[in-house]
Write a protein that holds these residues in place. Sequence first.
Motif, PDB file in Angstrom:
ATOM      1  N   ALA A 145       0.829  -1.207   0.000  1.00 24.90           N
ATOM      2  CA  ALA A 145       0.000   0.000   0.000  1.00 24.90           C
ATOM      3  C   ALA A 145       0.862   1.255   0.000  1.00 24.90           C
ATOM      4  CB  ALA A 145      -0.929  -0.016   1.209  1.00 24.90           C
ATOM      5  N   LEU A 146       1.898   1.278   0.824  1.00 22.49           N
ATOM      6  CA  LEU A 146       2.796   2.434   0.849  1.00 22.49           C
ATOM      7  C   LEU A 146       3.482   2.612  -0.497  1.00 22.49           C
ATOM      8  CD1 LEU A 146       4.407   1.934   4.383  1.00 22.49           C
ATOM      9  CD2 LEU A 146       2.797   3.731   3.706  1.00 22.49           C
ATOM     10  N   THR A 147       3.869   1.493  -1.101  1.00 29.30           N
ATOM     11  CA  THR A 147       4.488   1.554  -2.422  1.00 29.30           C
ATOM     12  C   THR A 147       3.516   2.116  -3.451  1.00 29.30           C
ATOM     13  OG1 THR A 147       5.892  -0.343  -1.909  1.00 29.30           O
ATOM     14  CG2 THR A 147       5.608   0.198  -4.235  1.00 29.30           C
ATOM     15  N   ALA A 148       2.247   1.716  -3.342  1.00 27.39           N
ATOM     16  CA  ALA A 148       1.236   2.204  -4.275  1.00 27.39           C
ATOM     17  C   ALA A 148       1.049   3.715  -4.161  1.00 27.39           C
ATOM     18  CB  ALA A 148      -0.096   1.500  -4.019  1.00 27.39           C
ATOM     19  N   VAL A 149       1.135   4.238  -2.929  1.00 24.21           N
ATOM     20  CA  VAL A 149       1.019   5.686  -2.727  1.00 24.21           C
ATOM     21  C   VAL A 149       2.178   6.415  -3.407  1.00 24.21           C
ATOM     22  CG1 VAL A 149       1.063   7.524  -1.001  1.00 24.21           C
ATOM     23  CG2 VAL A 149      -0.295   5.452  -0.589  1.00 24.21           C
ATOM     24  N   GLN A 205      -3.968   6.540  -9.539  1.00 22.75           N
ATOM     25  CA  GLN A 205      -4.344   7.282  -8.340  1.00 22.75           C
ATOM     26  C   GLN A 205      -5.174   6.378  -7.428  1.00 22.75           C
ATOM     27  OE1 GLN A 205      -3.208  10.465  -7.568  1.00 22.75           O
ATOM     28  NE2 GLN A 205      -1.933   9.920  -9.345  1.00 22.75           N
ATOM     29  N   THR A 206      -5.053   6.607  -6.138  1.00 21.95           N
ATOM     30  CA  THR A 206      -5.690   5.715  -5.178  1.00 21.95           C
ATOM     31  C   THR A 206      -6.125   6.465  -3.926  1.00 21.95           C
ATOM     32  OG1 THR A 206      -5.280   3.860  -3.653  1.00 21.95           O
ATOM     33  CG2 THR A 206      -3.364   5.068  -4.413  1.00 21.95           C
ATOM     34  N   MET A 207      -7.211   6.022  -3.345  1.00 21.01           N
ATOM     35  CA  MET A 207      -7.696   6.563  -2.079  1.00 21.01           C
ATOM     36  C   MET A 207      -6.692   6.343  -0.958  1.00 21.01           C
ATOM     37  SD  MET A 207     -11.226   5.411  -0.141  1.00 21.01           S
ATOM     38  CE  MET A 207     -12.141   5.517  -1.679  1.00 21.01           C
ATOM     39  N   LEU A 208      -5.804   5.384  -1.145  1.00 24.54           N
ATOM     40  CA  LEU A 208      -4.789   5.097  -0.134  1.00 24.54           C
ATOM     41  C   LEU A 208      -3.941   6.322   0.190  1.00 24.54           C
ATOM     42  CD1 LEU A 208      -3.615   1.597  -1.388  1.00 24.54           C
ATOM     43  CD2 LEU A 208      -4.694   2.060   0.819  1.00 24.54           C
ATOM     44  N   THR A 209      -3.737   7.196  -0.794  1.00 27.15           N
ATOM     45  CA  THR A 209      -2.886   8.374  -0.575  1.00 27.15           C
ATOM     46  C   THR A 209      -3.443   9.240   0.548  1.00 27.15           C
ATOM     47  OG1 THR A 209      -2.150   8.397  -2.882  1.00 27.15           O
ATOM     48  CG2 THR A 209      -1.887  10.435  -1.621  1.00 27.15           C
ATOM     49  N   CYS A 210      -4.679   9.690   0.402  1.00 27.84           N
ATOM     50  CA  CYS A 210      -5.279  10.550   1.431  1.00 27.84           C
ATOM     51  C   CYS A 210      -5.425   9.809   2.752  1.00 27.84           C
ATOM     52  CB  CYS A 210      -6.632  11.057   0.965  1.00 27.84           C
ATOM     53  SG  CYS A 210      -6.535  12.252  -0.389  1.00 27.84           S
ATOM     54  N   SER A 211      -5.811   8.543   2.692  1.00 31.53           N
ATOM     55  CA  SER A 211      -6.055   7.773   3.915  1.00 31.53           C
ATOM     56  C   SER A 211      -4.769   7.539   4.693  1.00 31.53           C
ATOM     57  CB  SER A 211      -6.723   6.444   3.572  1.00 31.53           C
ATOM     58  OG  SER A 211      -7.991   6.658   2.994  1.00 31.53           O
ATOM     59  N   GLU A 260     -12.861  -1.565   1.173  1.00 32.39           N
ATOM     60  CA  GLU A 260     -14.295  -1.614   1.454  1.00 32.39           C
ATOM     61  C   GLU A 260     -15.020  -0.404   0.860  1.00 32.39           C
ATOM     62  OE1 GLU A 260     -14.318  -4.174   5.628  1.00 32.39           O
ATOM     63  OE2 GLU A 260     -14.424  -1.985   5.700  1.00 32.39           O
ATOM     64  N   ALA A 261     -14.290   0.696   0.729  1.00 31.66           N
ATOM     65  CA  ALA A 261     -14.878   1.911   0.151  1.00 31.66           C
ATOM     66  C   ALA A 261     -14.846   1.903  -1.372  1.00 31.66           C
ATOM     67  CB  ALA A 261     -14.153   3.141   0.684  1.00 31.66           C
ATOM     68  N   GLY A 262     -14.296   0.836  -1.959  1.00 33.56           N
ATOM     69  CA  GLY A 262     -14.326   0.693  -3.408  1.00 33.56           C
ATOM     70  C   GLY A 262     -13.051   1.045  -4.132  1.00 33.56           C
ATOM     71  N   ASP A 263     -11.955   1.296  -3.425  1.00 29.67           N
ATOM     72  CA  ASP A 263     -10.695   1.634  -4.088  1.00 29.67           C
ATOM     73  C   ASP A 263     -10.103   0.389  -4.760  1.00 29.67           C
ATOM     74  OD1 ASP A 263      -8.425   3.755  -4.327  1.00 29.67           O
ATOM     75  OD2 ASP A 263      -7.421   1.927  -3.656  1.00 29.67           O
ATOM     76  N   GLN A 264      -9.874   0.466  -6.055  1.00 32.11           N
ATOM     77  CA  GLN A 264      -9.421  -0.698  -6.806  1.00 32.11           C
ATOM     78  C   GLN A 264      -8.006  -1.096  -6.436  1.00 32.11           C
ATOM     79  OE1 GLN A 264     -11.455  -2.522  -8.884  1.00 32.11           O
ATOM     80  NE2 GLN A 264      -9.766  -3.974  -8.670  1.00 32.11           N
ATOM     81  N   VAL A 265      -7.137  -0.126  -6.195  1.00 31.14           N
ATOM     82  CA  VAL A 265      -5.745  -0.440  -5.842  1.00 31.14           C
ATOM     83  C   VAL A 265      -5.698  -1.207  -4.529  1.00 31.14           C
ATOM     84  CG1 VAL A 265      -3.494   0.527  -5.232  1.00 31.14           C
ATOM     85  CG2 VAL A 265      -4.814   1.523  -7.119  1.00 31.14           C
ATOM     86  N   ALA A 266      -6.417  -0.725  -3.530  1.00 31.79           N
ATOM     87  CA  ALA A 266      -6.455  -1.412  -2.236  1.00 31.79           C
ATOM     88  C   ALA A 266      -7.072  -2.793  -2.383  1.00 31.79           C
ATOM     89  CB  ALA A 266      -7.233  -0.585  -1.215  1.00 31.79           C
ATOM     90  N   ASN A 267      -8.127  -2.889  -3.189  1.00 27.35           N
ATOM     91  CA  ASN A 267      -8.779  -4.174  -3.399  1.00 27.35           C
ATOM     92  C   ASN A 267      -7.821  -5.174  -4.036  1.00 27.35           C
ATOM     93  OD1 ASN A 267     -11.523  -5.557  -3.305  1.00 27.35           O
ATOM     94  ND2 ASN A 267     -10.951  -5.896  -5.439  1.00 27.35           N
ATOM     95  N   ASP A 268      -7.061  -4.723  -5.018  1.00 32.68           N
ATOM     96  CA  ASP A 268      -6.099  -5.605  -5.688  1.00 32.68           C
ATOM     97  C   ASP A 268      -5.011  -6.082  -4.724  1.00 32.68           C
ATOM     98  OD1 ASP A 268      -7.496  -5.367  -8.029  1.00 32.68           O
ATOM     99  OD2 ASP A 268      -6.132  -3.897  -8.935  1.00 32.68           O
ATOM    100  N   ILE A 269      -4.595  -5.202  -3.813  1.00 30.49           N
ATOM    101  CA  ILE A 269      -3.582  -5.584  -2.817  1.00 30.49           C
ATOM    102  C   ILE A 269      -4.108  -6.714  -1.935  1.00 30.49           C
ATOM    103  CG2 ILE A 269      -2.359  -4.804  -0.736  1.00 30.49           C
ATOM    104  CD1 ILE A 269      -2.093  -2.053  -2.115  1.00 30.49           C
ATOM    105  N   LEU A 270      -5.362  -6.607  -1.511  1.00 34.08           N
ATOM    106  CA  LEU A 270      -5.932  -7.649  -0.654  1.00 34.08           C
ATOM    107  C   LEU A 270      -6.161  -8.939  -1.438  1.00 34.08           C
ATOM    108  CD1 LEU A 270      -8.490  -5.689   1.570  1.00 34.08           C
ATOM    109  CD2 LEU A 270      -6.073  -6.188   1.978  1.00 34.08           C
ATOM    110  N   LEU A 271      -6.585  -8.841  -2.684  1.00 32.91           N
ATOM    111  CA  LEU A 271      -6.760 -10.036  -3.497  1.00 32.91           C
ATOM    112  C   LEU A 271      -5.431 -10.760  -3.697  1.00 32.91           C
ATOM    113  CD1 LEU A 271      -9.256  -8.794  -6.239  1.00 32.91           C
ATOM    114  CD2 LEU A 271      -9.706 -10.459  -4.422  1.00 32.91           C
ATOM    115  N   HIS A 272      -4.370  -9.991  -3.889  1.00 31.42           N
ATOM    116  CA  HIS A 272      -3.042 -10.595  -4.017  1.00 31.42           C
ATOM    117  C   HIS A 272      -2.644 -11.289  -2.725  1.00 31.42           C
ATOM    118  CE1 HIS A 272       1.444 -10.499  -3.942  1.00 31.42           C
ATOM    119  NE2 HIS A 272       1.274 -10.942  -5.176  1.00 31.42           N
ATOM    120  N   ALA A 273      -2.948 -10.674  -1.589  1.00 26.78           N
ATOM    121  CA  ALA A 273      -2.638 -11.287  -0.291  1.00 26.78           C
ATOM    122  C   ALA A 273      -3.389 -12.604  -0.125  1.00 26.78           C
ATOM    123  CB  ALA A 273      -2.993 -10.326   0.849  1.00 26.78           C
TER     124      ALA A 273
END
Length: 380
Positions: free
Chosen positions: A216-220, A230-236, A274-287
Amino acid sequence: MQVTTATYGQHLTNYMTISVTEAMKRNRIRGPWDFEHELTGGRQKLILGLDGGTTDTVCICMPITPFTPNHNPLEAPPVYARAVAGCSNHNSVGETAARETLEQVMAEALLKSGSTRSSVRAVCLAVSGVNHPTDQQRILDWLRDIFPSDVEFFVENDAVAALASGTMGKLHGCVLIAGTGTIAYGYTEDGREARASGAGPILGDWGSGYGIAAKALTAVIRAYDGRGPQTMLTCSMLHELQLSSPDELIGWTYADPSWARIATLVPVVVSCAEAGDQVANDILLHAVQELASSVKAVVHRLGLCGKDGKDTFPLVMVGGILEANRRWDIGKEVITCIANDFPGTHPIRPKVEPAVGAALLAWNYLIEQAQLDQSDGDYD
């Protein structure tokens, strides 16, 4: 996971001559075993069970209940005392610090129970970082220097205690641990064993809490550079860490790049998914895929699924990443992924913590020895 423990006062015996609180304060200055000079020892024989991970180390003190022929425990004996300390993985903190942590947490558990080392019948120490017979032997030699000569010792990887926590001390099946780190460990009834993952973050424990948060940090950073979406992870992430710019993540990360510190950011990733961010979702699917593949590798190597792939085997699920307390349920997704290949998978979420599992391993061994002694006596 919950551990049933009786209240403090119910288990302290009358022979205790000083207050636990005062003794613990003294032990911060003096050696960890100095409190024994002020106790007369206890009549009840005890087992110490230790679960040492990358984040913390737990030691529980459990009484040895009377053995009976054909004993088959349905539940664990009561826990007399519980103590918690920091990391005891020698790969993370060094051998000296790891030993100090282990010794301190054992001493504190005995102090809380009002007992001394003379009451200990067995010690089962299950610690992450025990990956080779040389690791086991080094710790065994150290334990023998600390405890009386008649104490039985068992040294295992922490995954062994986690498995035992779900099977009540029986080593059969597979365990998946996913917390700060991750490992899959399996045993067969004839004593064969195998593992997958558990090599630490540098060698790619990508389904772990550290792995999820690091991605996630790498994605930011990639989004900030323009190398990724772009990803919601940045602001969060910036909000969680009270930073104003992704540039500041570099300083935050390398100020203390400890595995556990990075892993604390997993809830941020889950919330974004859970809020619909695709980048975060992909990270969890990979996990999920990484965790499932570790289990599948162990099951294949040991043949836990049988020749047709449909035999039933226990899969013990341990660790904060696998806890079923979110809408994006990583543990549930992992089970589904594994069950697609192995329909006989029987998931178990332990009712006792791994430290109790460690004590149960020693307890079951002592029961087996008592039964053997009884059998030998029948032939005399």
